[in-house]
Design a protein around this motif. Sequence first.
Motif, PDB file in Angstrom:
ATOM      1  N   LEU A 143       0.828  -1.195   0.000  1.00 15.36           N
ATOM      2  CA  LEU A 143       0.000   0.000   0.000  1.00 15.36           C
ATOM      3  C   LEU A 143       0.868   1.253   0.000  1.00 15.36           C
ATOM      4  CD1 LEU A 143      -2.747   1.381   0.117  1.00 15.36           C
ATOM      5  CD2 LEU A 143      -2.749   1.045   2.604  1.00 15.36           C
ATOM      6  N   ALA A 144       1.928   1.237   0.794  1.00 14.38           N
ATOM      7  CA  ALA A 144       2.842   2.387   0.828  1.00 14.38           C
ATOM      8  C   ALA A 144       3.475   2.618  -0.543  1.00 14.38           C
ATOM      9  CB  ALA A 144       3.916   2.165   1.883  1.00 14.38           C
ATOM     10  N   GLU A 145       3.856   1.543  -1.211  1.00 13.27           N
ATOM     11  CA  GLU A 145       4.438   1.679  -2.554  1.00 13.27           C
ATOM     12  C   GLU A 145       3.427   2.277  -3.518  1.00 13.27           C
ATOM     13  OE1 GLU A 145       5.631  -2.268  -3.478  1.00 13.27           O
ATOM     14  OE2 GLU A 145       7.454  -2.207  -2.234  1.00 13.27           O
ATOM     15  N   ARG A 146       2.204   1.865  -3.411  1.00 18.14           N
ATOM     16  CA  ARG A 146       1.160   2.394  -4.293  1.00 18.14           C
ATOM     17  C   ARG A 146       0.937   3.885  -4.037  1.00 18.14           C
ATOM     18  NH1 ARG A 146      -3.185  -0.462  -7.000  1.00 18.14           N
ATOM     19  NH2 ARG A 146      -4.803   1.014  -7.632  1.00 18.14           N
ATOM     20  N   LEU A 147       1.106   4.287  -2.791  1.00 17.39           N
ATOM     21  CA  LEU A 147       0.934   5.684  -2.409  1.00 17.39           C
ATOM     22  C   LEU A 147       2.170   6.525  -2.711  1.00 17.39           C
ATOM     23  CD1 LEU A 147      -0.807   4.997   1.004  1.00 17.39           C
ATOM     24  CD2 LEU A 147      -1.851   6.314  -0.855  1.00 17.39           C
ATOM     25  N   GLY A 148       3.272   5.859  -3.062  1.00 18.25           N
ATOM     26  CA  GLY A 148       4.518   6.578  -3.267  1.00 18.25           C
ATOM     27  C   GLY A 148       5.064   7.144  -1.978  1.00 18.25           C
TER      28      GLY A 148
END
Length: 231
Positions: free
Chosen positions: A43-48
Amino acid sequence: MESVWFRAPRPAREAPLTRARIVSEAVALLDAEGAERLTMRRLAERLGSGVTTLYWHVRTKDDVLDLALDEVFGELDRCPAPPGWRAGLVRLLSDWRAVLLRHPWSALLLGRRPLLGPHALACTERLQALLVAAGLRGPELMASSYALSNYVTGCVVNQVGWRTQDEPAARRAADEHLRAHAEHYPTLAEHLDVLDADWDGSFARGLGYLLDGITARLGSSAAGADTLALE
């Protein structure tokens, strides 16, 4: 009880990252890949964003699931209900089913996560208010509420289960299996038309049966009250 709903949102440390954005991306990820694939890192990766920043807003994966599930309930149609408790229930429960089907992972979470978010509570409030308007109280109110909400969830879970496969091929295989073993399942082989499953029609008919039962129960209660009054 530890719940994201009992804690005030923390102020953002990074302007682009807000709880609303986290929830929006979580719903998109869940829609695409399901609850089992959701991790805080993905999720953090998707949020950048970094995982540490994400943890500033939500403590656990359960927080994310609770927030995302409530976001789904927020999609329920807020148009004025049609007149009459029965028509109101048909509208609400049909919309409820449609929302869960748009987000298949959501129905699978309903038995695992407490529904304490504002949108989910508003849905339950609408359901019970309509049942109260019908004349139900106490144990009859609770039993009817559970029966109707569980019916919606069960129908969605069953339909979603077929969706996870190649549905036409799965239906053909199931139909062939029942016919090949008709001596063990004679009723199913004769009456269960797997190849022509009508999800919408079956849901509407089943809901009608439940509402007929509630209507009959209300009628018998009124008749009993009239008898007592005459005595």
